[in-house]
Design a protein around this motif. Sequence first.
Motif, PDB file in Angstrom:
ATOM      1  N   PRO A 132       0.913  -1.154  -0.063  1.00 55.42           N
ATOM      2  CA  PRO A 132       0.098   0.033   0.022  1.00 55.42           C
ATOM      3  C   PRO A 132       0.837   1.120  -0.022  1.00 55.42           C
ATOM      4  O   PRO A 132       2.164   1.040   0.224  1.00 55.42           O
ATOM      5  CB  PRO A 132      -0.631  -0.010   1.192  1.00 55.42           C
ATOM      6  CG  PRO A 132       0.102  -0.858   2.177  1.00 55.42           C
ATOM      7  CD  PRO A 132       0.933  -1.767   1.284  1.00 55.42           C
ATOM      8  N   LEU A 133       0.084   2.245  -0.414  1.00 53.81           N
ATOM      9  CA  LEU A 133       0.936   3.646  -0.279  1.00 53.81           C
ATOM     10  C   LEU A 133       1.273   4.030   1.277  1.00 53.81           C
ATOM     11  O   LEU A 133       0.294   3.791   2.097  1.00 53.81           O
ATOM     12  CB  LEU A 133       0.217   4.567  -0.872  1.00 53.81           C
ATOM     13  CG  LEU A 133       0.092   4.633  -2.661  1.00 53.81           C
ATOM     14  CD1 LEU A 133      -0.945   5.703  -3.079  1.00 53.81           C
ATOM     15  CD2 LEU A 133       1.223   4.518  -3.242  1.00 53.81           C
ATOM     16  N   ARG A 134       2.242   4.610   1.500  1.00 53.09           N
ATOM     17  CA  ARG A 134       2.496   5.160   2.889  1.00 53.09           C
ATOM     18  C   ARG A 134       2.875   6.741   2.633  1.00 53.09           C
ATOM     19  O   ARG A 134       3.430   6.994   1.444  1.00 53.09           O
ATOM     20  CB  ARG A 134       3.841   4.363   3.413  1.00 53.09           C
ATOM     21  CG  ARG A 134       3.661   3.334   4.274  1.00 53.09           C
ATOM     22  CD  ARG A 134       4.860   2.585   5.009  1.00 53.09           C
ATOM     23  NE  ARG A 134       6.072   2.801   4.176  1.00 53.09           N
ATOM     24  CZ  ARG A 134       6.775   3.617   4.479  1.00 53.09           C
ATOM     25  NH1 ARG A 134       6.608   4.420   5.600  1.00 53.09           N
ATOM     26  NH2 ARG A 134       8.100   3.761   3.873  1.00 53.09           N
ATOM     27  N   PHE A 135       2.839   7.309   3.874  1.00 49.16           N
ATOM     28  CA  PHE A 135       2.786   8.639   3.948  1.00 49.16           C
ATOM     29  C   PHE A 135       4.305   9.088   4.611  1.00 49.16           C
ATOM     30  O   PHE A 135       4.368   8.460   5.630  1.00 49.16           O
ATOM     31  CB  PHE A 135       1.934   9.319   4.566  1.00 49.16           C
ATOM     32  CG  PHE A 135       0.623   9.745   3.751  1.00 49.16           C
ATOM     33  CD1 PHE A 135       0.634  10.969   3.048  1.00 49.16           C
ATOM     34  CD2 PHE A 135      -0.521   8.791   3.494  1.00 49.16           C
ATOM     35  CE1 PHE A 135      -0.475  11.196   2.054  1.00 49.16           C
ATOM     36  CE2 PHE A 135      -1.534   9.309   2.671  1.00 49.16           C
ATOM     37  CZ  PHE A 135      -1.503  10.323   2.030  1.00 49.16           C
ATOM     38  N   ALA A 136       5.111   9.591   3.905  1.00 43.67           N
ATOM     39  CA  ALA A 136       6.228  10.006   4.682  1.00 43.67           C
ATOM     40  C   ALA A 136       6.065  11.254   5.612  1.00 43.67           C
ATOM     41  O   ALA A 136       6.770  11.386   6.632  1.00 43.67           O
ATOM     42  CB  ALA A 136       7.423  10.237   3.520  1.00 43.67           C
ATOM     43  N   GLU A 137       5.168  12.048   5.305  1.00 45.20           N
ATOM     44  CA  GLU A 137       4.743  13.130   6.149  1.00 45.20           C
ATOM     45  C   GLU A 137       3.505  13.414   5.961  1.00 45.20           C
ATOM     46  O   GLU A 137       3.059  13.174   4.772  1.00 45.20           O
ATOM     47  CB  GLU A 137       5.718  14.257   5.414  1.00 45.20           C
ATOM     48  CG  GLU A 137       7.011  14.645   6.262  1.00 45.20           C
ATOM     49  CD  GLU A 137       7.938  15.703   5.610  1.00 45.20           C
ATOM     50  OE1 GLU A 137       7.694  16.653   6.067  1.00 45.20           O
ATOM     51  OE2 GLU A 137       8.707  15.723   4.495  1.00 45.20           O
TER      52      GLU A 137
END
Lengths: 425, 242
Positions: A132-137
């Motif tokens: 899945p997509l992950r948020f860095a910030e």
Amino acid sequence: MKFTILRLAAASLWNRRLTVTLTAIAIGLSVALILGVEKMRRDARSAFSSTVSGTDLIVGARSGALQLMLYSVFRIGNATNNVSWASYQRYADDRRVRWSVPLSLGDSHRGFRVLGTSAEYFEHYRYGQRFPLRFAEGGPFSATREAVLGSAVAKELGYTLGADLVFAHGAGDVVLETHDEYPMRAVGILAPTGTPVDRTVHVSLESITLIHIDMEVPDEQSSKNRFQRLIKRAVADRDLTPKSITAFMLGTRSKLDIFRLQRDINRDRNEPLLAALPGVALQELWDLLGVAETVLRLVAAMVVLTGLLGMTTLILSTLEMRRREMAVLRAVGARPLHITGLFVFESALLGIAGVVFGLVMLYAATLLAQPLAATTLGLHLPVEAPRQGDLVILAAIVAAAAAAGLIPAWRAYRSALADGLTIKI
Amino acid sequence: MSAEPASGGDEPLLSARDVRFRWPGAEQDLLSIDTFSLAYGERLFLHGSSGSGKSSLLALLGGVARPREGEIRLLGKPLQALRQKQADRLRADHIGFVFQLFNLVPYLGALQNVMLPCSFSTRRREQLQAEGVSVEAEARRLLERLELADEPLLQRAVTDLSIGQQQRVAVARALIGAPELLIADEPTSALDEGTRERFLELLFGECDVRGTAVLLVSHDVRVGALFDRRLALSDLNMARTA
């Protein structure tokens, strides 16, 4: 004894190190080319294959499945037609559909594509091994005029959270029109994925609608125009539901439904639509690229052949000068077979040197091309150990070099027999 | 002044009988030798101008060419009956060669050149082992005996050595591991007057240590003065060569 001949071969090559190095570099270039072609082929395939996983169907206006994949997922080229919002709604609500994500393309920000979508995108989009997509910030957008940046966008443009982005209409380098009345604020930055997502600015569909309102107003005198804009904006504040989108992605509840659903969409009576299976569309791409790949491989093989021919020519050209050396070796006890071995070893050592040079050049080229491939093609080129297939190619090149050595070896063998211990001139 | 023959009883070190030879494709015989022999430890000077069948004779004696007829025996073994591989081994084990020019493998140092025969000949290696010296030590000793002890000289590429130095390196290489026979083909022709004498002195000196037989072929009669026996190739060879 074998070791003696090998040592002699190495010493002989070392003695001629300049020409030998140049020849090894020529072979090295061919090795780098053939491995480079293989690597590009592999990396491009894995990049394309890993860009979309876990999506059952991609739906767009009726065109080709491959074209649909290219513009909707890989952001290559543009859609010819849109999908009406009503159609999207109808399939999003279909009981067989577990999730759906709308995609709206057509704008850009400083060369990066802008994707209008829904917050579900961040939840359902999968890449690689279903990551899945992950948020860095930060996090996903929750209101209009909020944007989520792909990692490369943030990195290359130096954006941090809270940065303002102005979008341009169209995706080309020449910007004809900007949507500067509505800057977007960065609220999230995604972790790198090695897919086109990295090079995309994500906003809500409503944001896309908002920035396009002006364009629906006929371009008249500026004061009047401004007044109309204000009216339009007031209206727009109430309903920013898009009239159409570019494409949408679907996930089904059961894999068994995929084909039925695909058929239903393709036969839709209200609108000419196309539902594509990502895997099938990619296969179409591979079939298309297959010919080009074969040609590239053929060219690379020819270059390898040229390198080996150059090597054989080099060795053959020194043969006459080395007849004396052969006679001396014969006099100290070398058998004709040793003379043959000397040339085969020399060629094989040259082949090995070429392979080493080739690998060094390939890695250097990969490192150099990495940023360029990432920015222009969205392609991630990893520096990695040679694969098994590569090793087979490398072994074949060394074997071919040794075999090429048999040509001068045979001539040297013949003249060694004929010359005896003193050369007849 | 010659040392005692190493061994052999009645059988000479090298002998030839009724030998007829022509190179493949040649119309007539180049060599026709009825009888020839060389004793252990003997020094034989063979006088021959170019074209007298010198190269052919050396090829026959070295076992790289076969006579059409007749018999050549080295250490009691008939060369013409040996397989090429056996002949090559016999040559490597028992004969050291020195040629007129370009004796050395150009990409090896002087020391490596001298040590080279021991890579090809087990017998020479074992000979040194039996004497308890390493191949390198023996190579250094020989070079020193031939007045080439100078270390910087040994480090240099052999192609940079003077002709005289190259010829002495070649002698050291021919003699390492104590072969029974040294065959020299015009070894002094490229040397000037002064070095020629000295070269032969050194060569004989080292051959005497082991009782190595010397067969020297040259067109230069003056060289023959130092030999036990002198023969003209034209007397030996009955074939009418052009």
